[in-house]
Motif scaffolding. Sequence first.
Motif, PDB file in Angstrom:
ATOM      1  N   LYS A 156       0.831  -1.198   0.000  1.00 50.30           N
ATOM      2  CA  LYS A 156       0.000   0.000   0.000  1.00 50.30           C
ATOM      3  C   LYS A 156       0.868   1.252   0.000  1.00 50.30           C
ATOM      4  N   VAL A 157       0.476   2.221  -0.831  1.00 45.73           N
ATOM      5  CA  VAL A 157       1.152   3.520  -0.892  1.00 45.73           C
ATOM      6  C   VAL A 157       0.085   4.581  -0.684  1.00 45.73           C
ATOM      7  N   ASP A 158       0.048   5.190   0.481  1.00 45.45           N
ATOM      8  CA  ASP A 158      -1.007   6.150   0.815  1.00 45.45           C
ATOM      9  C   ASP A 158      -1.058   7.326  -0.145  1.00 45.45           C
ATOM     10  N   SER A 159       0.095   7.729  -0.670  1.00 43.87           N
ATOM     11  CA  SER A 159       0.152   8.901  -1.541  1.00 43.87           C
ATOM     12  C   SER A 159      -0.159   8.585  -3.003  1.00 43.87           C
ATOM     13  N   ALA A 160      -0.247   7.318  -3.351  1.00 49.60           N
ATOM     14  CA  ALA A 160      -0.523   6.952  -4.743  1.00 49.60           C
ATOM     15  C   ALA A 160      -1.938   7.377  -5.119  1.00 49.60           C
ATOM     16  N   LYS A 161      -2.105   7.780  -6.381  1.00 53.38           N
ATOM     17  CA  LYS A 161      -3.407   8.288  -6.829  1.00 53.38           C
ATOM     18  C   LYS A 161      -4.193   7.277  -7.656  1.00 53.38           C
ATOM     19  N   PHE A 162      -3.521   6.555  -8.564  1.00 55.45           N
ATOM     20  CA  PHE A 162      -4.250   5.599  -9.403  1.00 55.45           C
ATOM     21  C   PHE A 162      -3.270   4.597 -10.014  1.00 55.45           C
ATOM     22  N   PHE A 163      -3.003   3.523  -9.271  1.00 51.14           N
ATOM     23  CA  PHE A 163      -2.210   2.445  -9.839  1.00 51.14           C
ATOM     24  C   PHE A 163      -3.008   1.817 -10.976  1.00 51.14           C
ATOM     25  N   ASN A 164      -2.394   1.756 -12.150  1.00 52.01           N
ATOM     26  CA  ASN A 164      -3.133   1.351 -13.339  1.00 52.01           C
ATOM     27  C   ASN A 164      -2.642   0.038 -13.933  1.00 52.01           C
ATOM     28  N   ASP A 165      -1.402  -0.021 -14.384  1.00 52.66           N
ATOM     29  CA  ASP A 165      -0.923  -1.256 -14.990  1.00 52.66           C
ATOM     30  C   ASP A 165       0.273  -1.800 -14.216  1.00 52.66           C
ATOM     31  N   VAL A 166       0.540  -3.077 -14.466  1.00 52.52           N
ATOM     32  CA  VAL A 166       1.624  -3.788 -13.773  1.00 52.52           C
ATOM     33  C   VAL A 166       2.348  -4.658 -14.792  1.00 52.52           C
ATOM     34  N   THR A 167       3.665  -4.750 -14.667  1.00 49.34           N
ATOM     35  CA  THR A 167       4.436  -5.683 -15.480  1.00 49.34           C
ATOM     36  C   THR A 167       5.534  -6.294 -14.629  1.00 49.34           C
ATOM     37  N   SER A 168       5.946  -7.499 -14.979  1.00 48.07           N
ATOM     38  CA  SER A 168       6.997  -8.191 -14.238  1.00 48.07           C
ATOM     39  C   SER A 168       8.150  -8.505 -15.172  1.00 48.07           C
ATOM     40  N   ASP A 169       9.346  -8.693 -14.581  1.00 50.51           N
ATOM     41  CA  ASP A 169      10.481  -9.101 -15.405  1.00 50.51           C
ATOM     42  C   ASP A 169      11.045 -10.432 -14.912  1.00 50.51           C
ATOM     43  N   ASP A 195      -0.496  10.377 -11.134  1.00 50.31           N
ATOM     44  CA  ASP A 195       0.599  11.069 -10.444  1.00 50.31           C
ATOM     45  C   ASP A 195       1.890  11.050 -11.255  1.00 50.31           C
ATOM     46  N   ASN A 196       1.825  10.555 -12.500  1.00 46.99           N
ATOM     47  CA  ASN A 196       2.979  10.549 -13.407  1.00 46.99           C
ATOM     48  C   ASN A 196       4.225   9.950 -12.763  1.00 46.99           C
ATOM     49  N   LYS A 197       4.030   8.780 -12.184  1.00 42.59           N
ATOM     50  CA  LYS A 197       5.144   8.047 -11.577  1.00 42.59           C
ATOM     51  C   LYS A 197       5.051   6.577 -11.942  1.00 42.59           C
ATOM     52  N   ILE A 198       6.189   5.926 -11.891  1.00 41.65           N
ATOM     53  CA  ILE A 198       6.224   4.477 -11.998  1.00 41.65           C
ATOM     54  C   ILE A 198       6.901   3.933 -10.749  1.00 41.65           C
ATOM     55  N   TYR A 199       6.239   2.996 -10.099  1.00 46.43           N
ATOM     56  CA  TYR A 199       6.756   2.374  -8.889  1.00 46.43           C
ATOM     57  C   TYR A 199       7.377   1.022  -9.230  1.00 46.43           C
ATOM     58  N   LYS A 200       8.153   0.527  -8.289  1.00 44.99           N
ATOM     59  CA  LYS A 200       8.801  -0.771  -8.463  1.00 44.99           C
ATOM     60  C   LYS A 200       8.749  -1.539  -7.147  1.00 44.99           C
ATOM     61  N   ILE A 201       8.365  -2.808  -7.241  1.00 44.69           N
ATOM     62  CA  ILE A 201       8.450  -3.713  -6.095  1.00 44.69           C
ATOM     63  C   ILE A 201       9.670  -4.593  -6.305  1.00 44.69           C
ATOM     64  N   SER A 202      10.592  -4.525  -5.356  1.00 44.47           N
ATOM     65  CA  SER A 202      11.805  -5.331  -5.416  1.00 44.47           C
ATOM     66  C   SER A 202      12.226  -5.665  -4.001  1.00 44.47           C
ATOM     67  N   ASP A 203      12.605  -6.901  -3.789  1.00 44.44           N
ATOM     68  CA  ASP A 203      13.028  -7.348  -2.453  1.00 44.44           C
ATOM     69  C   ASP A 203      11.970  -7.053  -1.399  1.00 44.44           C
ATOM     70  N   GLY A 204      10.722  -7.193  -1.782  1.00 44.37           N
ATOM     71  CA  GLY A 204       9.624  -7.050  -0.822  1.00 44.37           C
ATOM     72  C   GLY A 204       9.253  -5.634  -0.464  1.00 44.37           C
ATOM     73  N   ILE A 256       8.068  -1.585  -1.981  1.00 40.23           N
ATOM     74  CA  ILE A 256       7.576  -0.784  -3.103  1.00 40.23           C
ATOM     75  C   ILE A 256       8.072   0.646  -2.959  1.00 40.23           C
ATOM     76  N   LYS A 257       8.697   1.152  -4.032  1.00 38.27           N
ATOM     77  CA  LYS A 257       9.256   2.502  -4.025  1.00 38.27           C
ATOM     78  C   LYS A 257       9.047   3.144  -5.392  1.00 38.27           C
ATOM     79  N   VAL A 258       9.098   4.476  -5.434  1.00 36.81           N
ATOM     80  CA  VAL A 258       9.057   5.174  -6.720  1.00 36.81           C
ATOM     81  C   VAL A 258      10.312   4.809  -7.505  1.00 36.81           C
ATOM     82  N   TRP A 259      10.114   4.344  -8.720  1.00 38.87           N
ATOM     83  CA  TRP A 259      11.241   3.982  -9.592  1.00 38.87           C
ATOM     84  C   TRP A 259      11.554   5.087 -10.588  1.00 38.87           C
ATOM     85  N   LEU A 260      10.510   5.784 -11.067  1.00 40.27           N
ATOM     86  CA  LEU A 260      10.736   6.769 -12.116  1.00 40.27           C
ATOM     87  C   LEU A 260       9.764   7.934 -12.001  1.00 40.27           C
TER      88      LEU A 260
END
Length: 277
Positions: A119-132, A144-153, A155-159
């Motif tokens: 959960k990210v309280d400040s996030a406005k609208f998580f829309n799509d997800v992709t995995s590598d 909110d014009n951001k891309i987040y990343k989940i890594s090592d458990g 979630i943080k702003v990636w871009l």
Amino acid sequence: MKKLGLLLMIGMIPVTAFSQRAAKVWESDSLFLKPESALYDSSKKIVYISNINGEYLAKDGNGFISKIKTNGQIEVLKWIDGLDNPQGMALFKNKLYVADINKVLQINTNTSKIEKVYKVDSAKFFNDVTSDANGDIYISDCFDNKIYKISDGEIKVWLESDFLSMPNGLLSRKDEVLVLNMKSRTAFAVNKSTGKAYEIFNGIDNLDGIVPDGGNGLIVSGAWQGEVFHIDSKGKKKLIIDLGKEKIAAADIEYIAEKKLLIVPTLNKTVIGYHLE
């Protein structure tokens, strides 16, 4: 909505021949409730469908995930329920990741249980997800014009960047993440290590879903006008499905290359399957 493929090298890979014909092969029963995203699980031979089931961005607990067969038959209508606004999905091994407004749900596909919520309280609208291939998960925050990343458990702003303009669809490809911008009608490839980006195509309204075509190109959807395009390795667009005259939307699509099956959630009550000939 989620996929893995070969690196798109614009202008360096010969154009792969791709059929310009799409034949409708099935339409599901009218039991879905704003189906938004489709995602194929090759290990289980089923397709997950996210259902908003309510007003957009409403935290109403009405959303759910369905499971259908590749012939459009509904296997389980409400496989996972109690969600708010489930949108894009990604799969890594037996973990299904679902965007849900300001949360990303991690669902164990073997136990059918939500085992973690990011959960990210400040996030406005998580829309799509992709995995590598490393298990890293990327999530677009469209408002909110951001891309987040989940890594090592975690979630943080990636871009964050000026070229992000209502980012929606995401696709991970080796060293890059491809990003569809709804507002600017553009698509960019972003290097995962450096954050450097370049435009790969533009000029499509309401960009939503993006999937590999099984070769060197892409298939993308323009949601509200019901359009699906093929994009070749040089960024050239070709309209292959137009549902606009029927007033049918084409949301977060999925493509199963070995079956040549394109799956289109309509944001209404059905999901449609097309064979790309």
